[in-house]
Structures are given as structure tokens and as C-alpha cells.
Scaffold this motif. Structure first.
Motif, PDB file in Angstrom:
ATOM      1  N   LEU A 111      41.697  33.820   1.966  1.00  0.00           N
ATOM      2  CA  LEU A 111      42.723  33.629   0.951  1.00  0.00           C
ATOM      3  C   LEU A 111      42.802  32.176   0.504  1.00  0.00           C
ATOM      4  O   LEU A 111      42.631  31.260   1.311  1.00  0.00           O
ATOM      5  CB  LEU A 111      44.084  34.077   1.494  1.00  0.00           C
ATOM      6  N   LYS A 112      43.059  31.992  -0.786  1.00  0.00           N
ATOM      7  CA  LYS A 112      43.230  30.640  -1.299  1.00  0.00           C
ATOM      8  C   LYS A 112      44.520  30.053  -0.747  1.00  0.00           C
ATOM      9  O   LYS A 112      45.570  30.701  -0.744  1.00  0.00           O
ATOM     10  CB  LYS A 112      43.267  30.650  -2.828  1.00  0.00           C
ATOM     11  N   ALA A 135      45.532  32.561   6.487  1.00  0.00           N
ATOM     12  CA  ALA A 135      44.232  32.037   6.059  1.00  0.00           C
ATOM     13  C   ALA A 135      43.301  33.151   5.610  1.00  0.00           C
ATOM     14  O   ALA A 135      42.377  32.929   4.827  1.00  0.00           O
ATOM     15  CB  ALA A 135      43.590  31.253   7.200  1.00  0.00           C
ATOM     16  N   GLY A 136      43.536  34.335   6.128  1.00  0.00           N
ATOM     17  CA  GLY A 136      42.679  35.464   5.773  1.00  0.00           C
ATOM     18  C   GLY A 136      43.327  36.767   6.177  1.00  0.00           C
ATOM     19  O   GLY A 136      44.335  36.795   6.891  1.00  0.00           O
ATOM     20  N   VAL A 166      42.169  35.890  -3.646  1.00  0.00           N
ATOM     21  CA  VAL A 166      41.074  35.826  -2.672  1.00  0.00           C
ATOM     22  C   VAL A 166      40.185  34.632  -2.998  1.00  0.00           C
ATOM     23  O   VAL A 166      39.863  34.369  -4.156  1.00  0.00           O
ATOM     24  CB  VAL A 166      40.261  37.136  -2.707  1.00  0.00           C
ATOM     25  N   ALA A 167      39.782  33.884  -1.967  1.00  0.00           N
ATOM     26  CA  ALA A 167      39.051  32.641  -2.169  1.00  0.00           C
ATOM     27  C   ALA A 167      37.574  32.856  -2.434  1.00  0.00           C
ATOM     28  O   ALA A 167      36.928  32.035  -3.076  1.00  0.00           O
ATOM     29  CB  ALA A 167      39.229  31.729  -0.952  1.00  0.00           C
ATOM     30  N   ALA A 168      36.989  33.933  -1.944  1.00  0.00           N
ATOM     31  CA  ALA A 168      35.551  34.166  -2.100  1.00  0.00           C
ATOM     32  C   ALA A 168      35.291  35.666  -2.123  1.00  0.00           C
ATOM     33  O   ALA A 168      36.212  36.474  -1.975  1.00  0.00           O
ATOM     34  CB  ALA A 168      34.783  33.496  -0.961  1.00  0.00           C
ATOM     35  N   GLU A 169      34.022  36.012  -2.302  1.00  0.00           N
ATOM     36  CA  GLU A 169      33.650  37.422  -2.308  1.00  0.00           C
ATOM     37  C   GLU A 169      34.031  38.069  -0.974  1.00  0.00           C
ATOM     38  O   GLU A 169      33.654  37.587   0.095  1.00  0.00           O
ATOM     39  CB  GLU A 169      32.149  37.566  -2.527  1.00  0.00           C
TER      40      GLU A 169
END
Length: 213
Positions: free
Chosen positions: A139-140, A153-154, A116-119
Motif C-alpha cells: 500500500l502507498k 504497509a500491506g 496499491v503501490a505496485a502490481e
């Protein structure tokens, strides 16, 4: 009728394509994809060939149904590019205690399957069917050499907890185009808000305007 003899129904708006398969085999996936590619898109607006779109829809149908999901769907642009796909899965075994909405959050994040790219954005909902929890994660990006990014992307996961039901049902929405992610997230939120339980024998899992969902 007991709750375990009911299934989820959603009010799909026009634009969602029904990719649910009964037998989950190549032939059925190709037949479903062919009908959708030739009836749900205007050839003049497509930026890909109808045959290429058919192959893409077939591949996506097989991917979404590989674990015998209860429901599978996708949303495409009129030009034939995927915006998001969706599936509904139900988990649970006799004698097992269903997790609470709070306990389900880390389980939903673990099931994302990538970093996961962020909170993540976690929200607790009250649906017609009862309590629910929604987790949205960016998502990273991971690139494949020579092919660009083929990763979503997510992802948004909605876990639903109807009172009196032991199973856990999860709607998973994968977001494929970052620029449209917020717009599609709103559409997904609106869709899940229509969730309700209906008797299983009605088999009314989805509405079917214009041969879509």
C-alpha cells in the motif's frame, strides 16, 4: 450435515492473540485486552507500559470486530509492537451467485480501501477446503501530520471457495511493519493452508495454546 452449517477452523500457532468478540462492546474488548496484556507478554521485555498495550489491544479488537467478523486475531512482537492483524468475514445472500476465483480478484483489490503501490501478487491455491485465491498488495504510504504513518504497509486477502457452498469467505491480513512483512506473509500462508470446515455446533473456530489463538 449441509455445508452451510459448518464453520472454518484454523490451526493457530503460538504467537497469535485471539481478539474475537461476542458482543463487540467496550467492556468486552477491555476485558479481553486486559487478559492478553497481562498473560501473553513478559513485562521486562515490553517497550510500552502494560496499560498502553491494553488500550492498543482493546482498540484493535473493536476495529477488527466492528463488522461482526467470524474471527479476529493479531500477532505482536514480545516487545508489544503489532506485526499483523487478521479477520475472517463471510459474504453472500440467498439467490446470489458466488463469484469465481478469477472474478473475485478485482473485488478483493477494491476492498483494500486505499491505493496499491505496485502490481499485486495474485496466486491461485488448492486448500483442503477447495479452491482459493490469494492477493497480496503493498500500500502507498500516507502520513498524518504530526503522527507519522498509521496505515498498514500491506494487505493479504485469501478468498475461499469450498464446493457446494454459496457463501464467499475471506481472510484479511493487514501487515503493519514493512521489515517483517515477508516473514508474517509466510506465517499467514501457513495458517490459511490449515483451513478446514467443521460442524458449526462444535464452535471449534481456533485452537487455544497459552490463551492465544
Amino acid at each position: 450435515m449441509p455445508l452451510h452449517e459448518h464453520v472454518y477452523q484454523f490451526d493457530f500457532q503460538s504467537g497469535w492473540l485471539d481478539l474475537t468478540l461476542e458482543n463487540v462492546d467496550w467492556a468486552e474488548a477491555w476485558a479481553v485486552a486486559t487478559v492478553l496484556a497481562t498473560t501473553q507478554f513478559e513485562p521486562a521485555r515490553l517497550t510500552v507500559t502494560t496499560r498502553k498495550l491494553t488500550r492498543e489491544l482493546r482498540r484493535r479488537a473493536l476495529d477488527l470486530n466492528r463488522e461482526q467478523s467470524n474471527l479476529a486475531a493479531a500477532r505482536y512482537t514480545p516487545e508489544g509492537r503489532v506485526l499483523a492483524d487478521l479477520r475472517l468475514d463471510t459474504y453472500g445472500e440467498d439467490g446470489e451467485t458466488r463469484p469465481s476465483p478469477t472474478e473475485a480478484v478485482p473485488l478483493l483489490l477494491q476492498s483494500v480501501g486505499t491505493e496499491v503501490a505496485a502490481e499485486p501478487d495474485v496466486r491461485h491455491l488448492n486448500l483442503e477446503t477447495g479452491p482459493a485465491v490469494r492477493v497480496r498488495a503493498h500500500l502507498k504510504e500516507k502520513r498524518r501530520l504530526g503522527f507519522g504513518s498509521r496505515q498498514a504497509a500491506g494487505v493479504i486477502k485469501y478468498a475461499m471457495f469450498p464446493p457446494g457452498l454459496e457463501d464467499l469467505s475471506v481472510v484479511t491480513v493487514r501487515l503493519w511493519r514493512p521489515k517483517e512483512a515477508d516473514e508474517v506473509t509466510l506465517l499467514a500462508d501457513q495458517l490459511v493452508a490449515t483451513a478446514r470446515l467443521v460442524p458449526a455446533e462444535t464452535e471449534e473456530l481456533r485452537a487455544e495454546p497459552d490463551s492465544g489463538c
